[in-house]
Design a protein around this motif. Structure first.
Motif, PDB file in Angstrom:
ATOM      1  N   PRO A   1       0.826  -1.214   0.000  1.00 45.72           N
ATOM      2  CA  PRO A   1       0.000   0.000   0.000  1.00 45.72           C
ATOM      3  C   PRO A   1       0.861   1.266   0.000  1.00 45.72           C
ATOM      4  CG  PRO A   1      -0.022  -1.029   2.161  1.00 45.72           C
ATOM      5  CD  PRO A   1       0.716  -1.963   1.249  1.00 45.72           C
ATOM      6  N   ASP A   2       0.286   2.336  -0.531  1.00 50.06           N
ATOM      7  CA  ASP A   2       0.999   3.613  -0.595  1.00 50.06           C
ATOM      8  C   ASP A   2       0.926   4.402   0.714  1.00 50.06           C
ATOM      9  OD1 ASP A   2       1.862   3.284  -3.198  1.00 50.06           O
ATOM     10  OD2 ASP A   2       0.066   4.197  -4.052  1.00 50.06           O
ATOM     11  N   GLN A   3      -0.094   4.173   1.526  1.00 51.15           N
ATOM     12  CA  GLN A   3      -0.209   4.925   2.773  1.00 51.15           C
ATOM     13  C   GLN A   3       0.889   4.489   3.754  1.00 51.15           C
ATOM     14  OE1 GLN A   3      -2.815   2.954   1.706  1.00 51.15           O
ATOM     15  NE2 GLN A   3      -3.462   1.625   3.352  1.00 51.15           N
ATOM     16  N   PRO A   4       1.319   5.377   4.635  1.00 52.05           N
ATOM     17  CA  PRO A   4       2.385   5.063   5.588  1.00 52.05           C
ATOM     18  C   PRO A   4       1.930   3.992   6.589  1.00 52.05           C
ATOM     19  CG  PRO A   4       1.660   7.358   5.831  1.00 52.05           C
ATOM     20  CD  PRO A   4       0.850   6.742   4.752  1.00 52.05           C
ATOM     21  N   TYR A   5       2.926   3.281   7.106  1.00 47.88           N
ATOM     22  CA  TYR A   5       2.643   2.269   8.118  1.00 47.88           C
ATOM     23  C   TYR A   5       2.203   2.929   9.423  1.00 47.88           C
ATOM     24  CZ  TYR A   5       4.854  -1.262   5.165  1.00 47.88           C
ATOM     25  OH  TYR A   5       5.156  -2.107   4.153  1.00 47.88           O
ATOM     26  N   ASP A   6       1.504   2.171  10.244  1.00 45.19           N
ATOM     27  CA  ASP A   6       1.064   2.637  11.556  1.00 45.19           C
ATOM     28  C   ASP A   6       2.285   2.839  12.442  1.00 45.19           C
ATOM     29  OD1 ASP A   6      -0.217   3.146  13.927  1.00 45.19           O
ATOM     30  OD2 ASP A   6      -0.871   1.069  14.242  1.00 45.19           O
TER      31      ASP A   6
END
Length: 95
Positions: free
Chosen positions: A70-75
């Motif tokens: 995924p393109d969103q940053p990791y938690d």
């Protein structure tokens, strides 16, 4: 090594053997001994051909499975219990 690779390597060795026998024949002539060696080399070549004919065909490797990242940053909560590698602990300075 796969079976196909082993058969190919054996074929290469037998081809080298045939070349060596031809060179030996130039040195020692066409006597009984060299004819026997040539005959044995031909028998090996025929036996390998029979073995290759009965060997199962090489299997194709299944393609690697694609993994979507995924393109969103990791938690950021995933990293709370670890130090920053190479930088030391959070409350101390790097050397």
């Amino acid at each position: 090594m796969s079976l196909h690779d082993e058969l190919t390597a054996a074929q290469r060795c037998l081809d080298d053997l045939a070349r060596c026998v031809s060179r030996l024949e130039k040195h020692v002539g066409t006597g009984l001994e060299i004819r026997r060696v040539r005959s044995d080399a031909e028998h090996l070549k025929e036996s390998l051909s029979l073995l290759r004919a009965t060997a199962p065909p090489p299997r194709a490797e299944p393609p690697a499975e694609m993994v979507t990242i995924p393109d969103q940053p990791y938690d950021p909560g995933l990293w709370t219990d670890v130090d920053d590698e190479g930088l030391g602990a959070r409350d101390r300075h790097a050397p």
